[in-house]
Design a protein around this motif. Structure first.
Motif, PDB file in Angstrom:
ATOM      1  N   UNK A 159      -2.297 -32.571 -12.466  1.00  9.05           N
ATOM      2  CA  UNK A 159      -2.559 -31.136 -12.557  1.00  9.05           C
ATOM      3  C   UNK A 159      -4.064 -30.898 -12.494  1.00  9.05           C
ATOM      4  N   UNK A 160      -4.468 -29.966 -11.652  1.00  5.14           N
ATOM      5  CA  UNK A 160      -5.887 -29.615 -11.568  1.00  5.14           C
ATOM      6  C   UNK A 160      -5.988 -28.129 -11.265  1.00  5.14           C
ATOM      7  N   UNK A 161      -5.934 -27.325 -12.329  1.00  5.68           N
ATOM      8  CA  UNK A 161      -5.997 -25.883 -12.176  1.00  5.68           C
ATOM      9  C   UNK A 161      -7.364 -25.332 -12.524  1.00  5.68           C
ATOM     10  N   UNK A 162      -7.755 -24.288 -11.809  1.00  2.00           N
ATOM     11  CA  UNK A 162      -9.034 -23.635 -12.061  1.00  2.00           C
ATOM     12  C   UNK A 162      -8.799 -22.136 -12.042  1.00  2.00           C
ATOM     13  N   UNK A 163      -9.375 -21.416 -13.018  1.00  2.00           N
ATOM     14  CA  UNK A 163      -9.100 -19.995 -13.081  1.00  2.00           C
ATOM     15  C   UNK A 163     -10.188 -19.185 -13.738  1.00  2.00           C
ATOM     16  N   UNK A 164      -9.949 -17.872 -13.766  1.00  2.00           N
ATOM     17  CA  UNK A 164     -10.881 -16.913 -14.341  1.00  2.00           C
ATOM     18  C   UNK A 164     -10.125 -15.976 -15.271  1.00  2.00           C
ATOM     19  N   UNK A 191      -7.068 -19.817  -9.254  1.00  2.00           N
ATOM     20  CA  UNK A 191      -7.815 -19.795  -8.003  1.00  2.00           C
ATOM     21  C   UNK A 191      -7.174 -20.662  -6.919  1.00  2.00           C
ATOM     22  N   UNK A 192      -7.422 -20.252  -5.699  1.00  2.00           N
ATOM     23  CA  UNK A 192      -6.945 -20.979  -4.520  1.00  2.00           C
ATOM     24  C   UNK A 192      -7.346 -22.460  -4.613  1.00  2.00           C
ATOM     25  N   UNK A 193      -6.407 -23.340  -4.259  1.00  2.00           N
ATOM     26  CA  UNK A 193      -6.659 -24.769  -4.287  1.00  2.00           C
ATOM     27  C   UNK A 193      -6.198 -25.452  -5.562  1.00  2.00           C
ATOM     28  N   UNK A 194      -5.828 -24.667  -6.585  1.00  2.00           N
ATOM     29  CA  UNK A 194      -5.338 -25.268  -7.834  1.00  2.00           C
ATOM     30  C   UNK A 194      -4.033 -26.018  -7.577  1.00  2.00           C
ATOM     31  N   UNK A 195      -3.860 -27.137  -8.272  1.00  2.00           N
ATOM     32  CA  UNK A 195      -2.665 -27.980  -8.110  1.00  2.00           C
ATOM     33  C   UNK A 195      -1.852 -27.982  -9.396  1.00  2.00           C
ATOM     34  N   UNK A 196      -0.529 -27.828  -9.258  1.00  2.00           N
ATOM     35  CA  UNK A 196       0.364 -27.847 -10.406  1.00  2.00           C
ATOM     36  C   UNK A 196       1.555 -28.753 -10.156  1.00  2.00           C
ATOM     37  N   UNK A 208       9.787 -19.962  -8.789  1.00  2.00           N
ATOM     38  CA  UNK A 208      10.500 -19.883  -7.518  1.00  2.00           C
ATOM     39  C   UNK A 208       9.966 -18.744  -6.661  1.00  2.00           C
ATOM     40  N   UNK A 209       9.658 -17.606  -7.284  1.00  2.00           N
ATOM     41  CA  UNK A 209       9.117 -16.473  -6.539  1.00  2.00           C
ATOM     42  C   UNK A 209       7.743 -16.807  -5.953  1.00  2.00           C
ATOM     43  N   UNK A 210       6.944 -17.580  -6.671  1.00  2.00           N
ATOM     44  CA  UNK A 210       5.648 -17.977  -6.140  1.00  2.00           C
ATOM     45  C   UNK A 210       5.818 -18.809  -4.873  1.00  2.00           C
ATOM     46  N   UNK A 211       6.832 -19.651  -4.851  1.00  2.00           N
ATOM     47  CA  UNK A 211       7.108 -20.451  -3.649  1.00  2.00           C
ATOM     48  C   UNK A 211       7.655 -19.565  -2.527  1.00  2.00           C
ATOM     49  N   UNK A 212       8.606 -18.716  -2.874  1.00  2.00           N
ATOM     50  CA  UNK A 212       9.256 -17.889  -1.856  1.00  2.00           C
ATOM     51  C   UNK A 212       8.277 -16.921  -1.192  1.00  2.00           C
ATOM     52  N   UNK A 213       7.312 -16.431  -1.969  1.00  2.00           N
ATOM     53  CA  UNK A 213       6.366 -15.437  -1.438  1.00  2.00           C
ATOM     54  C   UNK A 213       5.163 -16.067  -0.755  1.00  2.00           C
ATOM     55  N   UNK A 214       5.071 -17.405  -0.757  1.00  2.00           N
ATOM     56  CA  UNK A 214       3.971 -18.066  -0.075  1.00  2.00           C
ATOM     57  C   UNK A 214       2.683 -18.133  -0.864  1.00  2.00           C
ATOM     58  N   UNK A 215       2.737 -17.805  -2.149  1.00  2.00           N
ATOM     59  CA  UNK A 215       1.533 -17.940  -2.977  1.00  2.00           C
ATOM     60  C   UNK A 215       1.200 -19.413  -3.165  1.00  2.00           C
ATOM     61  N   UNK A 216       2.247 -20.245  -3.295  1.00  2.00           N
ATOM     62  CA  UNK A 216       2.046 -21.688  -3.421  1.00  2.00           C
ATOM     63  C   UNK A 216       2.868 -22.406  -2.363  1.00  2.00           C
ATOM     64  N   UNK A 217       2.461 -23.624  -2.062  1.00  2.00           N
ATOM     65  CA  UNK A 217       3.239 -24.489  -1.176  1.00  2.00           C
ATOM     66  C   UNK A 217       3.345 -25.876  -1.810  1.00  2.00           C
ATOM     67  N   UNK A 218       4.397 -26.584  -1.437  1.00  2.00           N
ATOM     68  CA  UNK A 218       4.578 -27.943  -1.924  1.00  2.00           C
ATOM     69  C   UNK A 218       3.625 -28.858  -1.174  1.00  2.00           C
ATOM     70  N   UNK A 219       2.907 -29.699  -1.915  1.00  2.00           N
ATOM     71  CA  UNK A 219       1.969 -30.638  -1.326  1.00  2.00           C
ATOM     72  C   UNK A 219       2.104 -31.962  -2.069  1.00  2.00           C
ATOM     73  N   UNK A 220       2.749 -32.930  -1.403  1.00  2.00           N
ATOM     74  CA  UNK A 220       3.032 -34.187  -2.080  1.00  2.00           C
ATOM     75  C   UNK A 220       3.999 -33.925  -3.217  1.00  2.00           C
ATOM     76  N   UNK A 221       3.640 -34.348  -4.403  1.00  2.00           N
ATOM     77  CA  UNK A 221       4.470 -34.086  -5.573  1.00  2.00           C
ATOM     78  C   UNK A 221       3.992 -32.900  -6.373  1.00  2.00           C
ATOM     79  N   UNK A 222       3.155 -32.073  -5.763  1.00  2.00           N
ATOM     80  CA  UNK A 222       2.561 -30.933  -6.459  1.00  2.00           C
ATOM     81  C   UNK A 222       2.885 -29.633  -5.750  1.00  2.00           C
ATOM     82  N   UNK A 278       0.495 -26.329  -4.523  1.00  2.00           N
ATOM     83  CA  UNK A 278      -0.899 -25.945  -4.323  1.00  2.00           C
ATOM     84  C   UNK A 278      -0.968 -24.435  -4.124  1.00  2.00           C
ATOM     85  N   UNK A 279      -1.876 -23.793  -4.830  1.00  2.00           N
ATOM     86  CA  UNK A 279      -2.090 -22.356  -4.658  1.00  2.00           C
ATOM     87  C   UNK A 279      -2.838 -22.115  -3.349  1.00  2.00           C
TER      88      UNK A 279
END
Length: 291
Positions: free
Chosen positions: A190-195, A204-209, A227-241, A243-244
Motif C-alpha cells: 500500500x502506498x497512498x498519498x493524500x491531502x 491523489x493520482x498514483x496512490x496504490x491500494x 466496486x463503484x470506484x472500479x466501475x467508474x474508472x477512478x481506479x484500475x487493477x495493477x498487478x495485485x493492487x 491504482x488511482x
C-alpha cells in the motif's frame, strides 16, 4: 495569488432555501439561478428565463461515483430546458447563468460553453459523458473574450458557493508561502498519498491500494464503494493492487483509508505526515489549543 474577499447575495424568490435560489456577487452583473427540476415550471414563468444563458444540468452522485453535469448554452431557454426535461433523466437541478442587464449575446454564450467544457475537463471533478464533445473554440473578438473570461470567473465562484464546484480541482495547487501538507497511508503493498481539505480527504493520482476486499466488508457500504470506484474508472487493477488514475475526493479520511486498504479503518490514525504524525494529532487534537 491570494484569493480576494467577496460578498455574495442569495435571493429566495419563493422563500424556500431548498427551492429556486438566485446568487450574485453584489458588484457584478452576472446572476446564477439554481432551479430544482420539480420547480422548472415556476422558473419558466420568471422573466429571467427569457434570456440568452449558459446552463448546467447536475445529477447527484451515488456513493463512490462522480456527480454528472451537462453544460449547454441557448438563446431559447424555455424550449431547451423543456426538451432536456423530456429527454434527459439524470439531472436533478439546473444552474442558469444570465446577465442582470440582459447583455449576454449568442457569441458570449458559445464561447462560455466551449470554455466551460475545457475547464470542467481539466478539473475532472464531474462526469461529462452527457456532453458528447467539447467542440472547437468559436471565433470571438478579443474584447468580447475578455468579457467572457470575467463572466466565467464570476460564474465559477457562484457555482462553488451554491455547492457545485464544477471547475474546482479536488486537489488545488498550493498557495505561495503555504505549501501543501501531504499525508501518507503505507502498509505492505500500500502506498497512498493524500491531502486533507475543507471538503474532505483527497487521495491523489498514483496512490496504490489493496485489490482484494477483506471478507468483513463484503456486501457492506465499504465493499460497494470500492466496486463503484472500479466501475467508474477512478481506479484500475495493477498487478495485485488498485491504482488511482485521478485525484479523488472522499467525504472523510476514514472513507479514503477504506478505499485504499480494503477493510474498515480509522483514517485519522491511518494517514500520517512525512514525520510520522497522525492526521488526528495534527488536525484534531491541536484545534483550540494554545502554544
Amino acid at each position: 495569488m491570494k484569493t480576494q474577499a467577496k460578498t455574495i447575495q442569495i435571493f429566495l424568490p419563493g422563500g424556500d432555501p431548498q427551492g429556486i435560489r438566485v446568487a450574485e456577487i453584489t458588484t457584478r452583473i452576472v446572476q446564477l439561478i439554481e432551479v430544482p427540476r420539480a420547480l422548472l415550471p415556476e422558473f419558466l414563468k420568471m422573466p429571467e428565463s427569457n434570456q440568452v444563458a449558459l446552463y448546467f444540468l447536475v445529477g447527484e452522485a451515488e456513493d463512490g461515483a462522480e456527480r454528472r453535469v451537462y453544460i449547454g448554452q441557448t438563446g431559447d431557454l424555455p424550449a431547451r430546458l423543456a426538451t432536456h426535461n423530456k429527454e434527459k433523466a439524470f439531472w436533478t437541478r439546473a444552474l442558469v447563468l444570465i446577465s442582470r442587464t440582459n447583455s449576454l449575446t449568442q457569441t458570449h454564450a458559445l464561447f462560455l460553453e466551449w470554455y466551460s467544457l475545457q475547464r470542467a475537463k481539466q478539473a475532472a471533478r464531474y462526469d461529462l459523458s452527457e456532453n458528447r464533445n467539447g467542440g472547437s473554440k468559436p471565433h470571438t473578438p478579443a474584447p468580447l473574450e475578455a468579457d467572457c473570461l470575467e463572466i466565467f470567473e464570476t460564474g465559477q465562484t457562484l457555482l462553488a458557493t451554491l455547492g457545485y464546484p464544477v471547475f474546482e480541482p479536488v486537489a488545488k495547487p498550493s498557495e505561495a508561502g503555504n505549501p501543501a501538507e501531504f499525508f501518507h497511508c503505507k502498509r505492505s503493498g500500500i502506498d497512498g498519498k493524500g491531502l486533507y481539505t475543507p471538503e474532505g480527504f483527497v487521495v491523489l493520482k498514483g496512490s496504490l491500494g489493496h485489490q482484494a476486499d477483506a471478507p468483513s466488508i463484503t456486501g457492506t457500504w465499504a465493499g460497494h464503494l470500492r466496486q463503484k470506484l472500479r466501475d467508474s474508472g477512478v481506479v484500475q487493477v495493477k498487478g495485485g493492487n488498485i491504482e488511482f488514475l485521478k485525484d479523488h475526493l472522499f467525504a472523510s479520511p476514514s472513507t479514503a483509508a477504506v478505499a485504499l486498504l480494503g477493510r474498515t479503518a480509522n483514517g485519522w490514525v491511518e494517514w500520517k505526515s512525512a514525520e510520522g504524525k497522525t492526521l488526528d494529532a495534527l488536525k484534531r487534537q491541536g484545534v483550540g489549543g494554545t502554544d
